[in-house]
Design a protein around this motif. Structure first.
Motif, PDB file in Angstrom:
ATOM      1  N   ASN A  47     -24.661  60.222  86.562  1.00 20.57           N
ATOM      2  CA  ASN A  47     -25.560  61.228  85.978  1.00 20.57           C
ATOM      3  C   ASN A  47     -26.138  62.161  87.031  1.00 20.57           C
ATOM      4  OD1 ASN A  47     -27.262  59.434  87.206  1.00 20.57           O
ATOM      5  ND2 ASN A  47     -28.479  58.926  85.396  1.00 20.57           N
ATOM      6  N   ARG A 112     -40.291  44.181  91.214  1.00 19.05           N
ATOM      7  CA  ARG A 112     -41.397  43.341  90.761  1.00 19.05           C
ATOM      8  C   ARG A 112     -40.872  41.919  90.617  1.00 19.05           C
ATOM      9  NH1 ARG A 112     -43.158  45.850  86.202  1.00 19.05           N
ATOM     10  NH2 ARG A 112     -44.923  46.819  87.235  1.00 19.05           N
ATOM     11  N   LEU A 114     -41.272  37.811  89.275  1.00 17.30           N
ATOM     12  CA  LEU A 114     -41.827  37.096  88.118  1.00 17.30           C
ATOM     13  C   LEU A 114     -43.143  36.434  88.495  1.00 17.30           C
ATOM     14  CD1 LEU A 114     -38.655  35.371  86.665  1.00 17.30           C
ATOM     15  CD2 LEU A 114     -39.954  37.240  85.636  1.00 17.30           C
ATOM     16  N   GLY A 147     -35.865  40.534  81.491  1.00 21.14           N
ATOM     17  CA  GLY A 147     -36.380  41.898  81.452  1.00 21.14           C
ATOM     18  C   GLY A 147     -35.916  42.593  80.191  1.00 21.14           C
ATOM     19  N   GLY A 148     -36.566  43.711  79.873  1.00 15.70           N
ATOM     20  CA  GLY A 148     -36.221  44.409  78.631  1.00 15.70           C
ATOM     21  C   GLY A 148     -36.016  45.898  78.827  1.00 15.70           C
ATOM     22  N   ARG A 172     -40.600  40.293  74.625  1.00 16.93           N
ATOM     23  CA  ARG A 172     -40.939  40.813  73.286  1.00 16.93           C
ATOM     24  C   ARG A 172     -39.706  40.739  72.388  1.00 16.93           C
ATOM     25  NH1 ARG A 172     -42.219  46.261  73.082  1.00 16.93           N
ATOM     26  NH2 ARG A 172     -41.254  46.749  75.091  1.00 16.93           N
ATOM     27  N   ARG A 176     -37.247  47.830  75.664  1.00 18.81           N
ATOM     28  CA  ARG A 176     -37.741  49.102  76.174  1.00 18.81           C
ATOM     29  C   ARG A 176     -36.551  50.016  76.529  1.00 18.81           C
ATOM     30  NH1 ARG A 176     -42.496  50.448  78.962  1.00 18.81           N
ATOM     31  NH2 ARG A 176     -43.313  48.378  78.530  1.00 18.81           N
ATOM     32  N   VAL A 232     -37.459  43.042  86.069  1.00 19.69           N
ATOM     33  CA  VAL A 232     -38.701  43.270  85.319  1.00 19.69           C
ATOM     34  C   VAL A 232     -39.491  44.464  85.869  1.00 19.69           C
ATOM     35  CG1 VAL A 232     -38.895  40.885  84.493  1.00 19.69           C
ATOM     36  CG2 VAL A 232     -39.951  41.510  86.684  1.00 19.69           C
TER      37      VAL A 232
END
Ligand code: NAP
Length: 302
Positions: A47, A112, A114, A147-148, A172, A176, A232
């Motif tokens: 990209n 980051r 955990l 992670g999301g 969750r 995301r 994360v």
């Protein structure tokens, strides 16, 4: 006395050095680790305008050589402090103190963690923060990704092509990251989604053997894995500047679209500043903007 000291040799910092050298400013780039920043771990960039495909390593190396060939001095020293004394600023590393007219902070961000017991000890022994760097070590094995965001989703997709089985664990029930990648993952028969759950314990015997996952109700399950890829998010590397530079609540340097900070003559470029879009193209763009602002600042001070 340098004209501009750039802290960080990632895409933002090296682009700033290129712009500063082309304006005939003498430039020192200081880097604590290796050149390239986080992009060096990206397998394939598709990209970035003009280059349809380029590896992160090739991109970073080309950029590093371009800055060097234009005459930027690049030293591998960790910056621990900066001082501001009107017309003269100081950058202090673990080895030296350098004087400069302007500073560009382009330190990016770090992984980051955990924050669970044994996490640091198991890095390289089952814990990884980079699927494209370490995925090949887990050929035909079982791994989990936690992670999301887009990094976790893309890591899971990449790993699904290498390993036997991937657990994707998210705290969750909604990701995301991009829906299209989630859909691609749902088509993979070796990817299992675990929602509403956190990784709470790492079991090891010299290397990682299993993880404990705790769901919303507090129910614990043990999953046997050979590797855990932690994705994360990232933390801006601004810890050494908060004494004189204003940071927001998440630790990003507060700046405007001209890459100014609260201190005259100190600018910020890249992922460590407040902004909407953190991408390679916006990092290099920041490098150009911050260098242009620094050049103007120096010229007007004369
Ligand atoms: P991110 O978007 O900040 O996502 C971090 C994820 O980790 C979130 O889902 C978050 O959960 C979860 N999380 C945070 N702390 C946690 C903890 N202690 N335990 C468990 N889960 C935790 O980070 P990222 O995925 O690294 O992406 C960073 C930026 O780069 C984003 O803007 C992303 O879009 C971009 N990016 C783009 C591409 C691409 O364009 N191809 C690829 C990779 C990354 P919650 O959702 O609950 O907060």
């Amino acid at each position: 006395m340098y004209d501009i000291i750039v802290i960080g040799a990632g895409p933002a910092g090296l682009t700033a050095a290129i712009y500063a050298r082309r304006a005939s400013k003498n430039v020192l780039v200081l880097e604590a680790k290796s050149y390239g920043g986080q992009i060096i771990n990206t397998l394939d960039i598709e990209n970035y305008p003009v280059e349809e495909h380029i590896s992160g390593f090739d991109f970073a190396t080309k950029l590093y050589n371009q800055a060097k060939n234009l005459g930027a001095e690049i030293k591998f020293e960790k910056v621990v402090d900066i001082n501001n004394q009107d017309n003269e600023k100081e950058v202090i590393t673990t080895k030296n103190t350098y004087k400069t007219k302007a500073i560009i902070i382009a330190t990016g961000s770090e992984n980051r963690k955990l924050g669970i017991s044994n996490e640091d000890e198991l890095v390289g022994k089952g814990i990884s923060y980079c699927a494209t760097c370490d995925g090949a070590f887990y050929k035909k094995k079982t791994v989990a990704v936690v992670g999301g965001g887009n990094t976790a989703l893309e890591d899971a997709l990449y790993l699904s092509g290498i390993v036997e089985k991937v657990y994707l664990i998210h705290r969750r029930d909604e990701f995301r990251g991009s829906e299209s990648t989630v859909n691609l993952l749902k088509e993979k028969n070796n990817v299992e989604f675990i929602y509403n759950s956190n990784v709470t314990k790492l079991n090891s015997n010299e290397k990682l053997e299993s993880i404990v996952v705790t769901d919303k109700e507090g129910i614990e399950s043990t999953i046997k894995v050979d590797g855990l890829f932690v994705a994360v998010g990232r933390i801006p590397e601004n810890q050494n500047f908060g004494k004189i530079i204003n940071l927001d609540n998440s630790g990003y340097i507060i700046s405007d679209e001209k890459c100014n900070t609260n201190v005259e003559g100190i600018f910020v470029a890249g992922d460590n500043r407040t902004k909407e879009v953190r991408q390679l193209v916006t990092a290099t763009s920041d490098g150009a903007v911050a260098a242009t602002a620094a050049i103007k600042y120096i010229n007007e001070k004369k």
